[in-house]
Design an enzyme around this catalytic site. Structure first.
Site, PDB file in Angstrom:
ATOM      1  N   ASN A 237      -8.246  11.079  12.616  1.00  0.00           N
ATOM      2  CA  ASN A 237      -8.854  10.179  11.627  1.00  0.00           C
ATOM      3  C   ASN A 237     -10.380  10.226  11.611  1.00  0.00           C
ATOM      4  O   ASN A 237     -10.983  10.499  10.570  1.00  0.00           O
ATOM      5  CB  ASN A 237      -8.350   8.752  11.844  1.00  0.00           C
TER       6      ASN A 237
ATOM      7  N   GLY B  57       0.869  -1.182   0.000  1.00  0.00           N
ATOM      8  CA  GLY B  57       0.000   0.000   0.000  1.00  0.00           C
ATOM      9  C   GLY B  57       0.896   1.219   0.000  1.00  0.00           C
ATOM     10  O   GLY B  57       2.068   1.134  -0.379  1.00  0.00           O
TER      11      GLY B  57
ATOM     12  N   LYS C  32       0.907   7.746  19.023  1.00  0.00           N
ATOM     13  CA  LYS C  32       0.389   7.828  17.660  1.00  0.00           C
ATOM     14  C   LYS C  32      -1.095   7.430  17.631  1.00  0.00           C
ATOM     15  O   LYS C  32      -1.889   8.008  16.899  1.00  0.00           O
ATOM     16  CB  LYS C  32       1.190   6.930  16.714  1.00  0.00           C
TER      17      LYS C  32
ATOM     18  N   ASN D  33      -6.961  17.680   7.374  1.00  0.00           N
ATOM     19  CA  ASN D  33      -6.528  17.608   8.774  1.00  0.00           C
ATOM     20  C   ASN D  33      -6.521  18.987   9.448  1.00  0.00           C
ATOM     21  O   ASN D  33      -6.838  19.110  10.631  1.00  0.00           O
ATOM     22  CB  ASN D  33      -5.126  16.992   8.866  1.00  0.00           C
TER      23      ASN D  33
ATOM     24  N   GLY E 108       3.980   0.607   2.285  1.00  0.00           N
ATOM     25  CA  GLY E 108       4.807  -0.470   1.763  1.00  0.00           C
ATOM     26  C   GLY E 108       5.557  -0.062   0.496  1.00  0.00           C
ATOM     27  O   GLY E 108       6.745  -0.376   0.332  1.00  0.00           O
TER      28      GLY E 108
END
Lengths: 289, 289
Positions: free
Chosen positions: A185, A10, A177, A195, A13
């Site tokens: 989120n 993703g 985190k 954000n 990754g």
């Protein structure tokens, strides 16, 4: 030079595989044949520069010096049987959001490392990402007796443009985190906003503060410190869309169960604000109008 | 035949003015010159049939047998001085959502009637609406000694295709409508969905039930009865968009302060679900992305 397997390509990754391929031998493991072919044909593109890595759809992992798990939380369950087949001395680094996976991997015989990826990465295509903000990868050992290995691996992975840092108590880092994620989120996913809006809209800021307080209380983190971190992340990533909002927009399942759901499960008190956003993100997942 | 002044020609006002004009002499009062001119030129259009009524932008009301206030709650404050100039025997019927206005009009010397409009009306243009569901107008006297007048007026207004019904305890009717509004309005506004989604999406249904419980508790209404009513309205109006969602979409101020804000003010307990939707609708009002 290490031989590294990166599981799940993703946004995170893809970025990690491409960065590590400059110095190491990297094999990417993906599920979809189409994605494998695109990466074989065109490489991984990070902001217009391409890198070629080996990629396979095989469900069995080769021998590696290190395996890095970059899938989402929900994929961990199906991965466990595969990981149980991996040689017991191979270190495995998990880079998931939240902490729900920790109890599932606790029993694995391998040296387990946990990590947090702070890079701001946006996925553009199956083989292309854009780096919106360079952060750090922070990692540490799940079990104390692997602490030295964690230091070694962080040094081996470190590059100037790919900073990696070892932390003695990585669960503190994960907790911090998790708190930020449990605020930014769901609010951005519910309100379909960037954000930054969380700090510029008075009512979102009010809700963000309440969510932070509940999460900090549950995870035994100082509330003011947690709020300062939420504020900073919202500010530093103000133009970005959160991963949860992206999931909602793409009609994918979100990680709400592993973020706010995890906090709700951990708490023995009723958390009114966390409870509300939990159900609201779940409602959004269900709405297909 | 009565001489009736209808103050405020939004969706409800346009429908009422046009319906009453079949039997009565109606004058509409509006604020914007353009709207007055459109109604003068083209009449009020309800589902393709047009009706002509007098319309004026005058801030001073003529002599009427009855004045019907169809503005939103937030316009009441500025209306009060004008109403104080109206002959003290002229009955005034207030058709606002919520109950915040009652304390403001309590001191007026006139016979005060309170009413609830149950029609499903959608505004199409400044002089055009569509009737999506024929309901009733339920009205009653604010002060007991005007109860007979309330009966007389309901009979005088009654038409087969414009049913009007008198209720001895109109505040109970207002309370019941307030509960329904405090559930359907904010959820549809936050989730940008039709009324029906509240019952088909499990998590919206969960939140709706919690909101209903808190509102019923605050207003001393039986919870099961209240929930049954919410369920029915969501079902009967499942294809409709709520007025609060329409306000959000048109970037108008919503009535959240007079609906959920009123319930929060009335309650001495902390209401977690009402509090959350209150701030969330306020957040939506503030977001102009």
């Amino acid at each position: 030079m290490m031989n590294i397997g990166v599981i799940g390509l993703g946004a995170v990754g893809l970025f990690i595989a491409s960065s590590l391929a400059k110095r190491h031998e990297v094999t990417g493991y993906v599920r979809r044949e189409e994605q494998a072919n695109e990466i074989k044909d065109q490489g991984i593109i990070v902001d217009n520069s391409e890198t070629f890595v080996s990629v396979t759809t095989s469900q069995k992992f080769k021998e590696h010096d290190l395996i890095i798990i970059c899938t989402k939380q929900m994929a961990i369950d199906t991965l466990i049987p595969t990981l149980e087949l991996v040689g017991r001395h191979t270190p495995i680094l998990f880079l998931q959001n939240g902490q729900g996976h920790i109890e599932k991997i606790h029993h694995l015989p391998h040296p387990i490392l946990l990590g947090v990826c702070e890079h701001g990465i946006v996925k553009i295509k199956d083989n292309e990402v854009s780096l919106k903000g360079l952060g750090k990868i922070r990692l540490g050992a799940l079990h104390k007796h692997h602490a030295e290995l964690a230091v070694d691996i962080s040094l081996a992975l470190y590059q100037l443009d790919f900073p990696v840092k070892e932390h003695g108590s990585i669960t503190d880092v994960l907790n911090r985190k998790l708190i930020v994620n449990s605020v930014i989120n769901p609010l951005t996913a519910i309100f379909n906003c960037r954000n930054g809006s969380i700090m510029t809209n008075d009512h979102l800021k009010y809700l963000a503060k309440k969510l932070t307080k509940e999460a900090a209380m549950t995870l035994n983190v100082d509330e003011d410190e947690a709020w300062e971190r939420v504020r900073q992340v919202a500010e530093q990533t103000k133009e970005n869309y959160s991963s949860m909002l992206s999931d909602i927009q793409a009609k994918r399942q979100t990680e709400i169960d592993f973020i706010n759901g995890y906090i709700l499960k951990k708490s023995s008190d009723f958390l009114p604000y966390q409870t509300n956003v939990y159900h609201m993100v779940k409602a959004k997942e269900g709405l297909r109008e």
